[in-house]
Design a protein around this motif. Sequence first.
Motif, PDB file in Angstrom:
ATOM      1  N   LYS A 172       0.776  -1.147   0.074  1.00 61.16           N
ATOM      2  CA  LYS A 172       0.056  -0.151   0.145  1.00 61.16           C
ATOM      3  C   LYS A 172       0.824   1.008  -0.096  1.00 61.16           C
ATOM      4  N   SER A 190      -3.606   7.317   3.367  1.00 58.71           N
ATOM      5  CA  SER A 190      -3.140   6.377   2.237  1.00 58.71           C
ATOM      6  C   SER A 190      -3.682   6.877   0.916  1.00 58.71           C
ATOM      7  N   ILE A 191      -2.891   6.594   0.144  1.00 57.16           N
ATOM      8  CA  ILE A 191      -3.180   7.273  -1.344  1.00 57.16           C
ATOM      9  C   ILE A 191      -3.270   6.012  -2.204  1.00 57.16           C
ATOM     10  N   ARG A 192      -4.077   6.217  -3.461  1.00 52.44           N
ATOM     11  CA  ARG A 192      -3.849   5.071  -4.558  1.00 52.44           C
ATOM     12  C   ARG A 192      -2.594   5.179  -5.198  1.00 52.44           C
ATOM     13  N   ASP A 193      -2.582   3.987  -5.949  1.00 47.02           N
ATOM     14  CA  ASP A 193      -1.206   3.614  -6.458  1.00 47.02           C
ATOM     15  C   ASP A 193      -0.702   4.913  -7.042  1.00 47.02           C
ATOM     16  N   TYR A 220      -1.712  16.285  -2.328  1.00 46.93           N
ATOM     17  CA  TYR A 220      -2.090  15.781  -0.937  1.00 46.93           C
ATOM     18  C   TYR A 220      -2.654  16.326   0.050  1.00 46.93           C
ATOM     19  N   THR A 227      -6.338  12.681  -2.046  1.00 44.29           N
ATOM     20  CA  THR A 227      -5.394  13.022  -3.152  1.00 44.29           C
ATOM     21  C   THR A 227      -5.879  13.284  -4.270  1.00 44.29           C
TER      22      THR A 227
END
Length: 363
Positions: A172, A190-193, A220, A227
Amino acid sequence: MGALKICRETVWSNLPEHLMERVLECLPVDCFFRFRAVCRGLNVLFSSQYFNSIARNSQPFLILCPSNTQLPLLIYSFFTRTWRTIPLSLPHNCLINFRGSSSGLLLADISANFWFGYNSPMLCVCNPLTQTCSTLPETVSVSRIMAKAILPVGNKRNEYTVMVVGMSSTGKVLVEAYNSTTKAWKVAGSIRDVVIRNESMFFCKGYLFCVTATEGIMAYNVEQGITTTMAIPNADVHNLWTRLACCKSRVVLVRTIEENYSLKGLIMWELVFHEMAKDCKWEEIERMPCSVCEKFRRSSNSNWFECVGVGDEICFRANESMEILVYDLSTSSWNWLTKFPTDLRYVSMRCLPLEIMIGTEFS
């Protein structure tokens, strides 16, 4: 001689406090702490709310940071238009890469440094004027850091925040924050890939900004943990280099214009803020004139460049160049700074504001 000494002491003791503060404003940056040690009265003036408010509105400094700790930091004052050197207080066997700065503090990677007992890079926060250095503990959840930033200090003197974006052991992409008060890391979101090209990020208007490997800009929201990924303007323009700079509250994007791998100029856009996630756009603000580009190209052996925002100025340095090119956003003018006083070629540029250089110390 005795009468002259008495006269000088009388003049300084009778000088109004606001005039004393104006005089202290003009001191070279590396003289602040020497003058604080003169007497208790000067120390109080340097720590006063009024003097710090003046300093916050003054022109910040441009700092050039070498990767070799045997070389000093180079600091340029836009007020006096001079370069000065400040030595680093790190062991000579260090390899150090400066990744960002905020309010007079420098964020750096330290590697090949057995003083810390590690062979892998560690994060470190330095105050060049107080000659102090604080090494941070290992991150809790992020095992491979992709980007890092130091955020503005809070209202208290010893307060700062470091944020990193990186991969966890489960794959992640997480955001972790280090608080200098609690001296601990905490997962902030958390952020997307996403794969980040440059290890440096900067903080502006509540967002962390960085360039991704897919030629986009990641923003962010630190408070909300949201994000946003924005496309880079004029993606069809052939170029190899994309840079971001923060000038006070303005976010500026810089791209090269190239023809047959030869530098033909630079284009600059400013990010127009509305609601970041819904309505924002890039507006072109400047193209480097041909005459300026010609000199800029001659000063380097490649099209690689770095840029950093310092107050209203964007400072550019071509690869291994001994000169700094400056674009003033307030006057839309191009100028060259004086050359470095020493032959320091392999340096990275970072902005170092004045105000917390006076007051921030590590406990």
